[in-house]
Design a protein around this motif. Structure first.
Motif, PDB file in Angstrom:
ATOM      1  N   LYS A  91       0.797  -1.225   0.000  1.00 36.89           N
ATOM      2  CA  LYS A  91       0.000   0.000   0.000  1.00 36.89           C
ATOM      3  C   LYS A  91       0.829   1.275   0.000  1.00 36.89           C
ATOM      4  N   TYR A  92       2.132   1.177   0.259  1.00 37.29           N
ATOM      5  CA  TYR A  92       2.962   2.376   0.214  1.00 37.29           C
ATOM      6  C   TYR A  92       3.030   2.942  -1.207  1.00 37.29           C
ATOM      7  N   SER A  93       2.718   2.124  -2.203  1.00 39.48           N
ATOM      8  CA  SER A  93       2.641   2.624  -3.576  1.00 39.48           C
ATOM      9  C   SER A  93       1.475   3.585  -3.756  1.00 39.48           C
ATOM     10  N   THR A  94       0.705   3.790  -2.708  1.00 39.94           N
ATOM     11  CA  THR A  94      -0.374   4.771  -2.711  1.00 39.94           C
ATOM     12  C   THR A  94       0.145   6.133  -3.154  1.00 39.94           C
ATOM     13  N   PHE A  95       1.357   6.499  -2.748  1.00 40.84           N
ATOM     14  CA  PHE A  95       1.919   7.821  -3.015  1.00 40.84           C
ATOM     15  C   PHE A  95       2.817   7.808  -4.243  1.00 40.84           C
ATOM     16  N   ILE A  96       2.534   8.635  -5.193  1.00 40.69           N
ATOM     17  CA  ILE A  96       3.305   8.894  -6.421  1.00 40.69           C
ATOM     18  C   ILE A  96       3.792   7.624  -7.113  1.00 40.69           C
ATOM     19  N   ALA A  97       3.017   6.572  -7.068  1.00 37.98           N
ATOM     20  CA  ALA A  97       3.324   5.308  -7.763  1.00 37.98           C
ATOM     21  C   ALA A  97       4.552   4.602  -7.205  1.00 37.98           C
ATOM     22  N   GLY A  98       4.980   4.971  -6.016  1.00 39.90           N
ATOM     23  CA  GLY A  98       6.147   4.320  -5.430  1.00 39.90           C
ATOM     24  C   GLY A  98       7.434   4.963  -5.895  1.00 39.90           C
ATOM     25  N   ASP A  99       8.461   4.151  -6.086  1.00 37.92           N
ATOM     26  CA  ASP A  99       9.795   4.658  -6.417  1.00 37.92           C
ATOM     27  C   ASP A  99      10.113   4.437  -7.886  1.00 37.92           C
ATOM     28  N   HIS A 100      10.471   5.533  -8.549  1.00 34.96           N
ATOM     29  CA  HIS A 100      10.854   5.484  -9.965  1.00 34.96           C
ATOM     30  C   HIS A 100      11.983   6.466 -10.206  1.00 34.96           C
ATOM     31  N   ALA A 101      12.661   6.325 -11.308  1.00 32.31           N
ATOM     32  CA  ALA A 101      13.819   7.169 -11.607  1.00 32.31           C
ATOM     33  C   ALA A 101      13.444   8.656 -11.606  1.00 32.31           C
ATOM     34  N   ILE A 102      12.440   9.007 -12.387  1.00 34.71           N
ATOM     35  CA  ILE A 102      11.998  10.402 -12.498  1.00 34.71           C
ATOM     36  C   ILE A 102      10.477  10.424 -12.467  1.00 34.71           C
ATOM     37  N   THR A 103       9.923  11.342 -11.703  1.00 30.92           N
ATOM     38  CA  THR A 103       8.483  11.556 -11.654  1.00 30.92           C
ATOM     39  C   THR A 103       8.238  13.042 -11.880  1.00 30.92           C
ATOM     40  N   ILE A 104       7.271  13.353 -12.749  1.00 31.88           N
ATOM     41  CA  ILE A 104       6.982  14.754 -13.073  1.00 31.88           C
ATOM     42  C   ILE A 104       5.488  15.009 -12.894  1.00 31.88           C
ATOM     43  N   VAL A 105       5.194  16.092 -12.182  1.00 26.10           N
ATOM     44  CA  VAL A 105       3.814  16.524 -11.977  1.00 26.10           C
ATOM     45  C   VAL A 105       3.712  17.980 -12.386  1.00 26.10           C
ATOM     46  N   SER A 106       2.743  18.298 -13.214  1.00 24.83           N
ATOM     47  CA  SER A 106       2.456  19.686 -13.583  1.00 24.83           C
ATOM     48  C   SER A 106       1.039  19.992 -13.137  1.00 24.83           C
ATOM     49  N   ASN A 107       0.910  20.981 -12.258  1.00 23.82           N
ATOM     50  CA  ASN A 107      -0.388  21.329 -11.691  1.00 23.82           C
ATOM     51  C   ASN A 107      -0.906  22.610 -12.337  1.00 23.82           C
ATOM     52  N   PRO A 108      -1.894  22.501 -13.241  1.00 21.28           N
ATOM     53  CA  PRO A 108      -2.417  23.687 -13.920  1.00 21.28           C
ATOM     54  C   PRO A 108      -3.155  24.651 -13.001  1.00 21.28           C
ATOM     55  N   ALA A 109      -3.486  24.216 -11.784  1.00 17.10           N
ATOM     56  CA  ALA A 109      -4.173  25.094 -10.842  1.00 17.10           C
ATOM     57  C   ALA A 109      -3.229  26.127 -10.222  1.00 17.10           C
ATOM     58  N   ILE A 110      -1.922  25.902 -10.341  1.00 13.55           N
ATOM     59  CA  ILE A 110      -0.929  26.854  -9.843  1.00 13.55           C
ATOM     60  C   ILE A 110      -0.622  27.810 -10.989  1.00 13.55           C
ATOM     61  N   GLU A 111      -1.007  29.064 -10.837  1.00 19.44           N
ATOM     62  CA  GLU A 111      -0.872  30.034 -11.926  1.00 19.44           C
ATOM     63  C   GLU A 111       0.569  30.439 -12.191  1.00 19.44           C
ATOM     64  N   GLU A 112       1.330  30.663 -11.128  1.00 18.54           N
ATOM     65  CA  GLU A 112       2.710  31.110 -11.297  1.00 18.54           C
ATOM     66  C   GLU A 112       3.576  29.946 -11.765  1.00 18.54           C
ATOM     67  N   GLU A 113       4.459  30.208 -12.694  1.00 24.18           N
ATOM     68  CA  GLU A 113       5.355  29.176 -13.238  1.00 24.18           C
ATOM     69  C   GLU A 113       6.486  28.927 -12.241  1.00 24.18           C
ATOM     70  N   THR A 114       6.249  28.035 -11.285  1.00 24.14           N
ATOM     71  CA  THR A 114       7.239  27.702 -10.263  1.00 24.14           C
ATOM     72  C   THR A 114       7.596  26.232 -10.377  1.00 24.14           C
ATOM     73  N   SER A 115       8.832  25.923 -10.027  1.00 22.43           N
ATOM     74  CA  SER A 115       9.302  24.543 -10.118  1.00 22.43           C
ATOM     75  C   SER A 115      10.138  24.198  -8.907  1.00 22.43           C
ATOM     76  N   ILE A 116      10.143  22.917  -8.588  1.00 25.11           N
ATOM     77  CA  ILE A 116      11.003  22.390  -7.531  1.00 25.11           C
ATOM     78  C   ILE A 116      11.497  21.024  -7.974  1.00 25.11           C
ATOM     79  N   ILE A 117      12.738  20.741  -7.635  1.00 31.89           N
ATOM     80  CA  ILE A 117      13.312  19.412  -7.864  1.00 31.89           C
ATOM     81  C   ILE A 117      13.545  18.785  -6.499  1.00 31.89           C
ATOM     82  N   ILE A 118      13.067  17.577  -6.335  1.00 30.75           N
ATOM     83  CA  ILE A 118      13.255  16.831  -5.101  1.00 30.75           C
ATOM     84  C   ILE A 118      14.132  15.626  -5.408  1.00 30.75           C
TER      85      ILE A 118
END
Length: 188
Positions: A91-118
Motif C-alpha cells: 500500500k505504500y505505492s499509494t503515493f506517487i506510484a512508489g519509487d521510480h527514476a523520475i516523476t513529473i507533476v504539472s499542476n495547472p491550478a498553480i498560476e505562477e510558473e514555479t518549479s522544484i526538484i526533489i
C-alpha cells in the motif's frame, strides 16, 4: 502522511510560502497496511495482527503524474492510488506510484510558473504530494535508479538553476548528488 505534512510546513517556513491547510485537502484512509518490515520479517503473524492505516491527502488541481523508469519509459499514474485491492504490504505505492527514476507533476491550478526538484528516497513520497499544492512543476528524482546531470536537467525543463537556493549534493553540476551543501553567499 501526517509526518510528511509536518515536514512540508517546516519547509514552507524556510522557503517562504504559506503551506496548504490539511482542512483544504481531500483525505482518504487505506486500512490493513503491513509494510516493508512485515515482508522482511517473513510475514510475522504478530505484525499481521496489528496492521496500520495509510492516510493520504489528494493535492488540489491535479490527479495524475508521469513517471519514468530507469530505461526512461514513460507511464501515467494517479498521484494517490487506491491500493485497497493490493496485497497488504504494497500500500505504500499509494503515493506517487512508489519509487521510480523520475516523476513529473504539472499542476495547472498553480498560476505562477514555479518549479522544484526533489532528490529523494521512498520517505519523500508522501512529502512530494504536499508540494504539488505549492509548485506548478514538481520534478522528483530518485538517484538510486538514475544518474542525471542536474544542470542539463534544469535546462531541458526550463528550470532556472542559477536562481536556485537549495541544492542536493556536494556539486550540483555532477551527475549524481548526495548531501546538502552551502553556497558562498550562505544559502543552502
Amino acid at each position: 502522511s501526517l509526518g510528511a505534512y509536518y515536514a512540508y510546513t517546516e519547509f514552507a517556513d524556510v522557503a517562504g510560502f504559506t503551506p496548504v491547510s490539511l482542512d483544504d485537502l481531500r483525505r482518504v484512509d487505506f486500512d490493513d497496511f503491513l509494510g516493508t518490515y512485515y515482508t522482511q520479517s517473513n510475514m510475522n503473524p504478530a505484525l499481521a495482527a496489528t496492521p496500520d492505516t495509510v492516510t493520504a491527502y489528494y493535492p488540489n488541481g491535479v490527479d495524475n503524474l508521469v513517471y519514468y523508469n530507469s530505461d526512461l519509459s514513460a507511464h501515467t499514474w494517479p498521484i494517490i492510488k487506491d491500493m485497497s485491492e493490493s496485497s497488504p504490504y504494497n500500500k505504500y505505492s499509494t503515493f506517487i506510484a512508489g519509487d521510480h527514476a523520475i516523476t513529473i507533476v504539472s499542476n495547472p491550478a498553480i498560476e505562477e510558473e514555479t518549479s522544484i526538484i526533489i532528490f529523494k528516497d521512498s520517505f519523500a513520497n508522501p512529502f512530494s504530494v504536499f508540494l504539488m499544492n505549492t509548485y506548478r512543476n514538481v520534478f522528483i528524482i530518485d538517484n538510486r535508479y538514475i544518474a542525471i546531470d542536474v544542470r542539463t536537467f534544469c535546462q531541458e525543463h526550463n528550470i532556472p538553476a542559477e536562481k536556485m537556493h537549495f541544492f542536493i549534493g556536494e556539486d550540483y553540476r555532477g551527475p549524481k548528488a548526495y548531501g546538502v551543501y552551502q553556497e558562498e553567499d550562505g544559502h543552502f
